[in-house]
Scaffold this motif. Structure first.
Motif, PDB file in Angstrom:
ATOM      1  N   GLU A 124      13.052  16.612  31.401  1.00  0.00           N
ATOM      2  CA  GLU A 124      14.424  16.152  31.206  1.00  0.00           C
ATOM      3  C   GLU A 124      15.279  17.205  30.510  1.00  0.00           C
ATOM      4  O   GLU A 124      16.478  17.307  30.750  1.00  0.00           O
ATOM      5  CB  GLU A 124      14.434  14.850  30.404  1.00  0.00           C
ATOM      6  N   LYS A 125      14.658  18.002  29.637  1.00  0.00           N
ATOM      7  CA  LYS A 125      15.384  19.038  28.905  1.00  0.00           C
ATOM      8  C   LYS A 125      15.406  20.380  29.637  1.00  0.00           C
ATOM      9  O   LYS A 125      16.285  21.196  29.402  1.00  0.00           O
ATOM     10  CB  LYS A 125      14.758  19.264  27.524  1.00  0.00           C
ATOM     11  N   CYS A 126      14.447  20.613  30.507  1.00  0.00           N
ATOM     12  CA  CYS A 126      14.317  21.903  31.179  1.00  0.00           C
ATOM     13  C   CYS A 126      15.497  22.143  32.123  1.00  0.00           C
ATOM     14  O   CYS A 126      15.870  21.255  32.889  1.00  0.00           O
ATOM     15  CB  CYS A 126      13.005  21.957  31.963  1.00  0.00           C
ATOM     16  N   ILE A 127      16.067  23.348  32.051  1.00  0.00           N
ATOM     17  CA  ILE A 127      17.222  23.680  32.887  1.00  0.00           C
ATOM     18  C   ILE A 127      16.881  24.765  33.916  1.00  0.00           C
ATOM     19  O   ILE A 127      17.744  25.540  34.325  1.00  0.00           O
ATOM     20  CB  ILE A 127      18.433  24.098  32.032  1.00  0.00           C
ATOM     21  N   LYS A 172      18.964  25.124  36.939  1.00  0.00           N
ATOM     22  CA  LYS A 172      20.248  25.808  36.793  1.00  0.00           C
ATOM     23  C   LYS A 172      20.074  27.320  36.740  1.00  0.00           C
ATOM     24  O   LYS A 172      21.011  28.044  36.450  1.00  0.00           O
ATOM     25  CB  LYS A 172      20.948  25.305  35.544  1.00  0.00           C
ATOM     26  N   CYS A 210      17.582  28.984  34.800  1.00  0.00           N
ATOM     27  CA  CYS A 210      16.924  29.484  33.593  1.00  0.00           C
ATOM     28  C   CYS A 210      15.458  29.833  33.893  1.00  0.00           C
ATOM     29  O   CYS A 210      14.741  29.042  34.502  1.00  0.00           O
ATOM     30  CB  CYS A 210      16.974  28.445  32.482  1.00  0.00           C
ATOM     31  N   SER A 260      11.866  22.455  37.339  1.00  0.00           N
ATOM     32  CA  SER A 260      11.465  22.662  35.948  1.00  0.00           C
ATOM     33  C   SER A 260      10.274  23.612  35.884  1.00  0.00           C
ATOM     34  O   SER A 260       9.600  23.853  36.881  1.00  0.00           O
ATOM     35  CB  SER A 260      11.113  21.335  35.280  1.00  0.00           C
ATOM     36  N   CYS A 297      13.005  29.151  24.292  1.00  0.00           N
ATOM     37  CA  CYS A 297      13.578  28.153  25.202  1.00  0.00           C
ATOM     38  C   CYS A 297      14.934  27.683  24.664  1.00  0.00           C
ATOM     39  O   CYS A 297      15.020  27.186  23.542  1.00  0.00           O
ATOM     40  CB  CYS A 297      12.634  26.968  25.358  1.00  0.00           C
ATOM     41  N   PRO A 298      16.007  27.833  25.453  1.00  0.00           N
ATOM     42  CA  PRO A 298      17.339  27.478  24.959  1.00  0.00           C
ATOM     43  C   PRO A 298      17.555  25.982  24.756  1.00  0.00           C
ATOM     44  O   PRO A 298      18.464  25.587  24.028  1.00  0.00           O
ATOM     45  CB  PRO A 298      18.278  28.026  26.039  1.00  0.00           C
ATOM     46  N   THR A 299      16.736  25.143  25.358  1.00  0.00           N
ATOM     47  CA  THR A 299      16.912  23.696  25.220  1.00  0.00           C
ATOM     48  C   THR A 299      15.751  23.017  24.489  1.00  0.00           C
ATOM     49  O   THR A 299      15.685  21.789  24.465  1.00  0.00           O
ATOM     50  CB  THR A 299      17.075  23.046  26.602  1.00  0.00           C
ATOM     51  N   GLN A 300      14.855  23.803  23.928  1.00  0.00           N
ATOM     52  CA  GLN A 300      13.664  23.278  23.244  1.00  0.00           C
ATOM     53  C   GLN A 300      12.864  22.332  24.146  1.00  0.00           C
ATOM     54  O   GLN A 300      12.359  21.304  23.687  1.00  0.00           O
ATOM     55  CB  GLN A 300      14.024  22.567  21.921  1.00  0.00           C
ATOM     56  N   ALA A 301      12.740  22.698  25.412  1.00  0.00           N
ATOM     57  CA  ALA A 301      12.021  21.877  26.381  1.00  0.00           C
ATOM     58  C   ALA A 301      10.521  22.141  26.364  1.00  0.00           C
ATOM     59  O   ALA A 301       9.758  21.383  26.938  1.00  0.00           O
ATOM     60  CB  ALA A 301      12.567  22.118  27.783  1.00  0.00           C
TER      61      ALA A 301
END
Length: 77
Positions: A17-20, A23, A25, A45, A63-67
């Motif tokens: 859900e957090k992994c981008i 987009k 990344c 993902s 990781c920019p979104t802490q995924a």
């Protein structure tokens, strides 16, 4: 290298859900010194393709979104 058969067998867990990655990344894949992470193009993902982690943590830290969460075994802490 041992191929990771299921997400529960690997030390690197990715919160889809957090992994981008969908987009564009690829930070975790780029910083892994062992190239054990990959992008699942269907899910959009990252995932751990090979179970050969050194627990070095750049994937988790960068990781920019802490995924990403690396589960370090108790005896290695």
């Amino acid at each position: 290298m041992t191929i990771a058969l299921s997400p529960t067998q690997v030390p690197v867990r990715v919160n889809e859900e957090k992994c981008i990655a969908d987009k564009g990344c690829t930070v975790c894949v780029d910083v892994c010194p062992l190239d054990v992470l990959a992008i699942d193009l269907v899910k959009g993902s990252a995932f751990m393709k090979y179970d050969e982690c050194w627990y070095c943590l750049p994937c988790e830290q960068d990781c920019p979104t802490q995924a990403i969460e690396v589960d370090i075994p108790y005896l290695l802490r």
